[in-house]
Structures are given as structure tokens and as C-alpha cells.
Design a protein around this motif. Sequence first.
Motif, short mmCIF file in Angstrom:
data_model
loop_
_atom_site.label_atom_id
_atom_site.label_comp_id
_atom_site.label_asym_id
_atom_site.label_seq_id
_atom_site.Cartn_x
_atom_site.Cartn_y
_atom_site.Cartn_z
N LEU A 102 0.85 -1.54 -0.02
CA LEU A 102 0.21 -0.09 -0.70
C LEU A 102 1.04 1.11 -0.03
N LEU A 103 2.04 1.39 0.50
CA LEU A 103 2.85 2.55 0.57
C LEU A 103 3.63 2.10 -0.62
N LEU A 104 3.78 1.45 -0.95
CA LEU A 104 4.56 1.85 -2.22
C LEU A 104 3.67 2.35 -3.28
N ALA A 105 2.25 1.51 -3.22
CA ALA A 105 1.70 2.05 -4.28
C ALA A 105 1.12 3.61 -4.21
N ARG A 106 0.78 4.00 -3.16
CA ARG A 106 0.45 5.64 -2.06
C ARG A 106 1.49 6.42 -2.72
N GLY A 107 3.15 6.20 -2.73
CA GLY A 107 3.65 6.42 -2.52
C GLY A 107 4.46 7.38 -3.98
N ASN A 108 3.87 6.19 -5.24
CA ASN A 108 3.90 6.42 -6.65
C ASN A 108 2.77 6.67 -7.57
N GLY A 109 1.66 7.28 -6.62
CA GLY A 109 0.80 8.29 -6.96
C GLY A 109 -0.38 7.72 -6.67
N GLY A 110 -1.27 5.92 -6.85
CA GLY A 110 -2.18 5.43 -6.67
C GLY A 110 -2.96 4.91 -4.92
N ALA A 111 -4.02 4.90 -5.13
CA ALA A 111 -4.49 4.32 -3.85
C ALA A 111 -4.58 5.61 -3.11
N GLY A 112 -5.52 6.71 -3.50
CA GLY A 112 -5.07 7.97 -2.58
C GLY A 112 -6.60 7.99 -2.54
N SER A 113 -7.40 6.77 -2.46
CA SER A 113 -8.66 7.87 -1.73
C SER A 113 -8.99 5.91 -0.91
N VAL A 114 -8.15 5.45 -0.07
CA VAL A 114 -8.05 4.83 0.99
C VAL A 114 -7.35 5.02 3.03
N VAL A 115 -7.76 4.25 3.65
CA VAL A 115 -7.12 4.37 4.34
C VAL A 115 -6.91 3.15 5.30
N VAL A 116 -5.70 3.71 5.81
CA VAL A 116 -5.49 1.92 7.13
C VAL A 116 -6.61 2.23 7.91
N VAL A 117 -7.23 1.21 8.78
CA VAL A 117 -7.89 1.75 10.25
C VAL A 117 -7.56 0.50 10.98
N ALA A 118 -7.19 -0.32 10.57
CA ALA A 118 -6.67 -1.59 11.30
C ALA A 118 -5.20 -2.70 11.10
#
Length: 341
Positions: A102-118
Motif C-alpha cells: 500500500l505504501l509503494l502504491a500511494r508513494g507512486n501516485g495510486g491508492a489515493g482514496s483509501v485509509v488504514v483503519v487497523a
Amino acid sequence: MNRLIRTVAALAWACLLVVACAGPGGQQQTSTAGGGPLEKVTYLTSFGNFGRDAYAWVAKEKGFFREAGLDVDIKPGGGTGDNISKVEAGAAMFTPVDLTGLLLARGNGGAGSVVVVAGIQQRTMAALISLEGNGITTPKDLEGKTLADSPGSVVRNLFPTYAKLAGVDATKVTWVNGAPANLIGLLAGGTVAGIGQFVVGEPTVESVAKGRQAVVLPYSEVMSDLYGNVLITTTKTAQEQPDLAKRFIAALIKGLVHSIDHPDETGRILQKHVPASAPAPAAAECTLMGAFVRPEGSGDVVGTIDTKRVARTIELLQDADAMPSGLTPDQLISADLTPKP
């Protein structure tokens, strides 16, 4: 005649009540014990229906979701990238994904609309698995060998960082593509010397390899700060339905704890809901996963997320040139929803 009509009507009403109040794991649940309607939620497992994901079925079978006012439809997930896409598209509300992926995806411009909850696993379960006799007993032995994994696998994408920290020349390791469902067969058949896998896949590998012992090289031995799977939802759900999210998180974590405390029962529950699964390997996976869900001596509440550890993971990935700078834990983690220590 009137008495007969009244009797038939009463019996019909009683049958409706029985269906509406089906026990935990029943497919017809429509109300809570208090009589209120259940809220429908779709959940994706991390990948398929292995023992490592059986805790969701435990939460359903034991009535934890129903007690939280939820009717949860559990579907097999397709891995981190696919699960993120489906949650963002609205095909599911919650799913576990690998935090590093998830970090790799977000850091490279993806997964912009999700958050970690647990947090699901407090340490990464990513690993390389070989078989006895393949000449691999230490990370350095990987040089000159051929390994298989899917191109988007977290294990494969993180390998350059693992190799650097473990003293392995990554340029001397050959990777070939393999579908997740076929990896163990490639290893058992001798096509490759090792595969990308989770630590808990060891019992399944050995069951397919028929007598050959697995050799496991866990990534956690050189990257101790990395989390394993974490639970995600959309930013919209976290902000607009926090009560539902909290109830789901609590029920799922309750199922997670029960599954690692009662692995044999968990194996049976998984087979009940997924007949193709085998109870013994599922139970073995749950047993192995316990050390990752509740690390010995950590004292952490199951499900917590330490933002300082996440920050160190981000720094590690940035130092390895796996992602650009700029991402911070608060951009990704919903602190209001994560279980508290």
C-alpha cells in the motif's frame, strides 16, 4: 375451518421468524438480537480462502458481526493491488492488504482514496520459500538461483531492498513470472528454486511437496519495522460512517483473536464455509500467524498501528529508492478508527 386457517398462519409466521433469526454463519440473517436490521457490508479476504484469512469466517460463524449489527458478505480477494482497486471502485467496503504494498502504491501516485483503519499482522509475513535440497539455506544462497512470483507481488517488489539489507547481490538472482495459484506447484515440480510466499504458507508448501521440508527466509529478519496486512477502507467510509467502521473493526479483530487462539476450530469453520479448504493446513497457518498478530512480549493490543514504525518503514523504502519522498503516516492512517494500545 377458521381454526385451521389460524393454525396454518401461526406456523407460517413461526417459520419466518426462524429464517429471519438464523444462527451465526446462516445466510438468512436479517436482524440483530435486539430486533434491528443488519447493515450489509462486503469484505474481501487478502487472497483466496486460506487459513491466514479464516478469521473473517470465524467472526461470521461465531456471531461477532451479527452482534455488531452487520451482515457481512465475505468474498475471496485477489491480492493487495486488486483489493485496493476494488475498494476504491466500491465493490467492497473493507479488505486487508499488505502495508508495504500500500505504501509503494500511494508513494507512486495510486491508492489515493483509501485509509488504514487497523493492523492485522504486526510484522510482515513476506518471505521466500524454498525446499530442502535446493541449495538455499541462507539469503546469500539465493545468488545464481531462479525464483518465481507474480510481477505485482509485494515479496518481489520488495526484494531489492531485502537483498541489499541481507547482503545479497540482487543482480545475480533471476525472477520469472508465476500466477499465485501456481507458485507452489512450480516449486514442488523443480521448475524454480524458490518462490515468493508468506511465512504461514510453509505447511501448504510441504503438503504439496510431499515429504520435502520447506526452507523459509522471512523478510522480517532483516526488516523488523515492516507491518504485514492492515485493514483498509475508503476515506469516505472512514469520515461518513465511523460508527459502522468501528463496529466492523471490533468484530473482525475479535474473530482474528479467536482464530489464533483456537486454530483447530478455525480450520473446521473455514471448511464449513469453503468446502474445498482443508482444516489441518488452515489450522497450521493460524498457529504460525499468531506470532505475527500478537508478537511475544510486545504487549500491544491486537489491531494497533504504531505511526512511528510506519514512518521508519517509509524512510526505509525511500532510502532504497522504492518510492519518492513526501508521504507521511498521517496521510494514510485513520487514527480515529485504529484500535488503541
